[in-house]
Design a protein around this motif. Structure first.
Motif: not given
Length: 387
Positions: A52-65, A107-116
């Protein structure tokens, strides 16, 4: 970990291990984070995040789960991509023997972080020799609570992540790097490095070694926080499981003592005293479980049981080979730490349904709980690729 005789097995293959993540909150539909619900099979959560990071052209830390899901199953979970666009994501993707597809976007206002996440729903395909016994045992488990032990997945392939934690914590970066390069233990520092592509964080270790083969500590640093956190979590899980096993053997899973740190139904921790002991143990009884005993995930977290209980837990966990100071402030595996419930309740009760030559078992667990521990507790064998 249980006294039940075998009554069946989890059937092999991804179709017999299905997981759907229940998010902690619903996306609003607006915000700078693209939310993507993915169904994956044969891929780790980290691999999907990298795609997903590569497809969207962003760094790995920009992806959350919110949490990692089993590679050996059909699993659904949400990812967030900062400034990602729906048009950048392929509806379906195949990669290294696995595949994923997009189920929903928002879409949402915040990143998904561990435990969400609120929890996970499971649907497991079983071959049972005694379905009636399975129903009885599942009912007993719902009353007494599910063992909240960590599954062996937490310790890596053949326990390699736990071995990494022991080497790293003990100050042996060469041994730690060797485990990263080859979890089977065949590769040694000085041997030619293996070729081929590796996903991070192991790939970052290999890249650093290719640049500076003798700088083992630098190779670990190159992997960033992700590798250190994986090692720390394996170390904490080993300690927790050892404490769980000791309390279970002593018959005190549901019996709290003065100085124990208990958890209320909402997760709030409190120290058990002589004055509230009777009330606490009534609330901790099987069939009630408004209060549960907790076990340690050592770290910098300051709220702890009494010194006597801490000493007892450290003695119980001595066989893990983990020094608790490694996880404390300034330790090589420093972690925030916390207390974890020793037993938990189903979020949704288990349902067993016959289907031709198999049975389907459905239930829901809180976040961080392992479906394989449910199976082990009722005497259902688990294939090697899920242990």
């Amino acid at each position: 970990m249980n006294g039940n005789s075998p009554i069946g097995e989890l059937l092999p293959g991804p179709a017999h291990f299905q997981v759907i993540e229940d998010p902690a909150y619903a996306a609003t539909g607006t915000g700078e984070h693209l939310y993507v619900e993915i169904e994956k099979e044969g891929l780790t959560t980290d691999v999907v995040a990298q795609v997903l990071a590569k497809a969207c052209g962003v760094a790995g830390h920009a992806v959350g789960f919110a949490g990692r899901k089993d590679r050996h199953g059909i699993t659904r979970q949400w990812f967030s991509v900062h400034f990602g666009q729906e048009s950048q994501i392929q509806a379906e993707h195949a990669d290294r023997g696995g595949r994923f597809k997009v189920v929903a976007v928002s879409r949402h206002k915040n990143k998904i972080r561990p435990g969400h996440l609120a929890g996970n729903r499971f649907r497991l395909g079983l071959r049972l020799t005694d379905p009636d016994a399975a129903v009885t045992r599942l009912s007993s488990l719902a009353s007494a609570g599910i063992p909240n032990r960590f599954g062996t997945q937490r310790f890596g392939f053949n326990g390699s992540t736990l071995a990494l934690a022991r080497a790293w914590g003990a100050g042996d970066p060469a041994a730690a790097v060797a485990i990263c390069v080859d979890p089977s233990g065949q590769w040694k520092p000085g041997d030619p490095l293996p070729g081929g592509f590796r996903h991070p964080p192991e790939g970052l270790v290999l890249g650093a070694l290719r640049r500076r083969p003798d700088d083992h500590a630098g190779a670990l640093r190159a992997a960033g926080d992700q590798l250190r956190k994986l090692a720390a979590s394996a170390a904490q899980a080993a300690i927790f499981n050892a404490v769980y096993d000791a309390r279970a053997a002593a018959g005190i899973l549901h019996q709290l003592r003065p100085g124990d740190l208990a958890l209320a139904a909402n997760g709030a921790p409190f120290l058990v005293t002589d004055g509230d002991l009777g009330d606490v143990n009534r609330r901790a009884a099987p069939g009630v479980l408004d209060v549960v005993a907790s076990g340690p995930l050592p770290g910098t977290w300051r709220l702890r049981p009494s010194p006597a209980v801490v000493a007892e837990e450290q003695a119980w966990a001595a066989g893990t080979g983990i020094d608790w100071t490694w996880l404390g402030a300034e330790g090589r595996l420093e972690s925030p730490g916390e207390r974890r419930a020793l037993v938990i309740r189903f979020r949704a009760p288990p349902v067993l349904e016959p289907d031709a030559d198999r049975h389907w078992l459905s239930f829901s667990l809180p976040s961080g709980a392992y479906a394989t521990e449910v199976l082990a507790a009722v005497g259902i064998a688990v294939p090697a690729d899920r242990r």
